[in-house]
Write an enzyme that holds these catalytic residues in place. Sequence first.
Site, PDB file in Angstrom:
ATOM      1  N   GLY A 136       0.830  -1.197   0.000  1.00 42.93           N
ATOM      2  CA  GLY A 136       0.000   0.000   0.000  1.00 42.93           C
ATOM      3  C   GLY A 136       0.857   1.235   0.000  1.00 42.93           C
ATOM      4  O   GLY A 136       2.048   1.202   0.316  1.00 42.93           O
ATOM      5  N   PHE A 190       1.146   9.041   3.946  1.00 49.06           N
ATOM      6  CA  PHE A 190       2.294   9.233   4.816  1.00 49.06           C
ATOM      7  C   PHE A 190       3.435   8.269   4.574  1.00 49.06           C
ATOM      8  O   PHE A 190       4.455   8.319   5.220  1.00 49.06           O
ATOM      9  CB  PHE A 190       1.837   9.171   6.282  1.00 49.06           C
ATOM     10  N   GLY A 191       3.257   7.341   3.652  1.00 54.61           N
ATOM     11  CA  GLY A 191       4.363   6.432   3.416  1.00 54.61           C
ATOM     12  C   GLY A 191       3.966   5.256   2.563  1.00 54.61           C
ATOM     13  O   GLY A 191       2.884   5.213   2.003  1.00 54.61           O
ATOM     14  N   VAL A 202       3.992   0.874   2.319  1.00 54.04           N
ATOM     15  CA  VAL A 202       4.045  -0.332   3.140  1.00 54.04           C
ATOM     16  C   VAL A 202       4.464  -1.490   2.242  1.00 54.04           C
ATOM     17  O   VAL A 202       3.918  -1.664   1.159  1.00 54.04           O
ATOM     18  CB  VAL A 202       2.679  -0.618   3.799  1.00 54.04           C
ATOM     19  N   LYS A 221       6.589  -0.448   7.091  1.00 55.27           N
ATOM     20  CA  LYS A 221       6.057   0.832   6.609  1.00 55.27           C
ATOM     21  C   LYS A 221       7.166   1.869   6.676  1.00 55.27           C
ATOM     22  O   LYS A 221       7.852   1.960   7.691  1.00 55.27           O
ATOM     23  CB  LYS A 221       4.884   1.247   7.502  1.00 55.27           C
ATOM     24  N   ASP A 242      -8.386   7.989  12.156  1.00 57.21           N
ATOM     25  CA  ASP A 242      -8.465   7.606  10.742  1.00 57.21           C
ATOM     26  C   ASP A 242      -9.017   6.192  10.594  1.00 57.21           C
ATOM     27  O   ASP A 242      -8.530   5.394   9.792  1.00 57.21           O
ATOM     28  CB  ASP A 242      -7.090   7.738  10.081  1.00 57.21           C
TER      29      ASP A 242
HETATM   30  P1  ATP Z   1      -3.429   6.084   4.434  1.00 58.63           P
HETATM   31  O1  ATP Z   1      -3.370   6.868   3.190  1.00 58.63           O
HETATM   32  O2  ATP Z   1      -4.667   5.215   4.531  1.00 58.63           O
HETATM   33  O3  ATP Z   1      -3.249   6.875   5.679  1.00 58.63           O
HETATM   34  P2  ATP Z   1      -0.872   4.980   4.983  1.00 58.63           P
HETATM   35  O4  ATP Z   1       0.145   5.302   3.974  1.00 58.63           O
HETATM   36  O5  ATP Z   1      -0.924   5.825   6.178  1.00 58.63           O
HETATM   37  O6  ATP Z   1      -2.263   4.970   4.315  1.00 58.63           O
HETATM   38  P3  ATP Z   1      -1.248   2.351   6.164  1.00 58.63           P
HETATM   39  O7  ATP Z   1      -2.722   2.539   6.187  1.00 58.63           O
HETATM   40  O8  ATP Z   1      -0.570   2.070   7.449  1.00 58.63           O
HETATM   41  O9  ATP Z   1      -0.492   3.511   5.437  1.00 58.63           O
HETATM   42  O10 ATP Z   1      -0.938   1.173   5.149  1.00 58.63           O
HETATM   43  C1  ATP Z   1      -1.361   1.264   3.799  1.00 58.63           C
HETATM   44  C2  ATP Z   1      -1.938  -0.054   3.344  1.00 58.63           C
HETATM   45  O11 ATP Z   1      -0.930  -1.073   3.427  1.00 58.63           O
HETATM   46  C3  ATP Z   1      -3.096  -0.553   4.201  1.00 58.63           C
HETATM   47  O12 ATP Z   1      -4.324   0.005   3.824  1.00 58.63           O
HETATM   48  C4  ATP Z   1      -2.993  -2.051   3.939  1.00 58.63           C
HETATM   49  O13 ATP Z   1      -3.563  -2.363   2.695  1.00 58.63           O
HETATM   50  C5  ATP Z   1      -1.503  -2.285   3.861  1.00 58.63           C
HETATM   51  N1  ATP Z   1      -0.929  -2.641   5.185  1.00 58.63           N
HETATM   52  C6  ATP Z   1      -0.537  -1.784   6.148  1.00 58.63           C
HETATM   53  N2  ATP Z   1      -0.055  -2.428   7.224  1.00 58.63           N
HETATM   54  C7  ATP Z   1      -0.135  -3.747   6.952  1.00 58.63           C
HETATM   55  C8  ATP Z   1       0.198  -4.946   7.672  1.00 58.63           C
HETATM   56  N3  ATP Z   1       0.714  -4.894   8.896  1.00 58.63           N
HETATM   57  N4  ATP Z   1      -0.040  -6.130   7.069  1.00 58.63           N
HETATM   58  C9  ATP Z   1      -0.573  -6.179   5.820  1.00 58.63           C
HETATM   59  N5  ATP Z   1      -0.909  -5.093   5.096  1.00 58.63           N
HETATM   60  C10 ATP Z   1      -0.694  -3.890   5.636  1.00 58.63           C
HETATM   61 MG    MG Z   2      -4.088   3.862   5.909  1.00 58.13          MG
HETATM   62 MG    MG Z   3      -2.473   6.841   7.265  1.00 57.36          MG
END
Ligand code: ATP
Ligand code: MG
Ligand code: MG
Length: 342
Positions: free
Chosen positions: A15, A19-20, A22, A37, A198
Amino acid sequence: VSGLSHSFDVIAKLGEGGFGCVYKVKHKYDGKIYAVKSVILTRKADSEVKALARLDHPNIVRYITCWPSSDNWTSNQERNQVSNTSSDVVTFDREGCEERDDDDDEDDEDDNVTLGMESLSVTESASAAAEASGNNRTDSRTYLFIQMEFCEGGTLTDWIKARNQMEKQRSIVEIHKIFYEIITGVEYIHAEKLIHRDLKPDNILFGADGKVKIGDFGLVAAQTDQNGDPIERSNRGTPTYMSPEQKNKKNYDEKTDIFPLGLVWFEMLWKISTGSERVKLWPDLKGQRFPEGFSDSYQTESKFITKMLSHSPEHRPHAKDIKEKLEKFFSLDQNLLSQKTI
Ligand code: ATP
Ligand code: MG
Ligand code: MG
């Protein structure tokens, strides 16, 4: 040693968000699969990792460890080095990964800033980096890598999608169990004096144990300041799921997390076939108006959801109240709850 390649093989990008990025990775030495992440090291990354490290609960994504990147890990040299790894391993790059500076005390204007270089391919980025030797903005950034348990059951978004597309059947017992676990995790977060801010299907995962794991603490905040006073808040979050007071930047509290859970519960129960149907339905739902047939089919649930979607936070129930009522109304006993959820 910087980045990921010292100890991990990157298997896939899971993903990318505000913010980053994953990544699904395999540890070179212990052989296990993890999620890592990467987030730009700011005060927000600091609160994300501190919250994750502190929270210890079966319905919260389990934290393993974290480390910072070295200052130059995105350098030309390392990009080339990782892009030459074997072909069954996806190259570790930051292509297409949006990045936002994030700090509650700062203005929100920067929220959608995407660094130009990040949208280029690895090789383009590498040559751009070489050319831009005078302009080292990307290279000078430090990232924090956060290693967590890998949630192999995917996200609640996947769960909902599979049911809306009729690939799988909705099971009411499964829905009650999943929602109960979500509420249990949120009750714990609130008891730890934090607000997630969130909550949405993308940030609700399923672990290897088949249980709900709440993830993405990228917007986590304390409920009050050190003196126990309300904190001036930003309106960060996901507009589709955000409570009215969070949108309006009020001095909101943990009840802001209850509003999106009302929407999430509805989505788990009710088939929404198309995007346009969702767009049409959503404002009604946020105004506590359900599609025809919903309240008749789900009398108890619709009463709960109506309260959760109340526009006055004080009229929304606490996570603890919802949890206790769920146990009572849906006879969720320990025997049932100990069984695998998905
Ligand atoms: P957002 O734009 O939703 O804030 P984000 O960049 O902050 O996203 P996360 O929501 O922590 O990041 O992770 C992004 C995506 O990666 C999640 O929606 C999920 O699909 C996948 N993901 C995150 N953590 C895990 C995990 N521990 N195991 C499996 N998949 C994960
Ligand atoms: Mg997220
Ligand atoms: Mg997020």
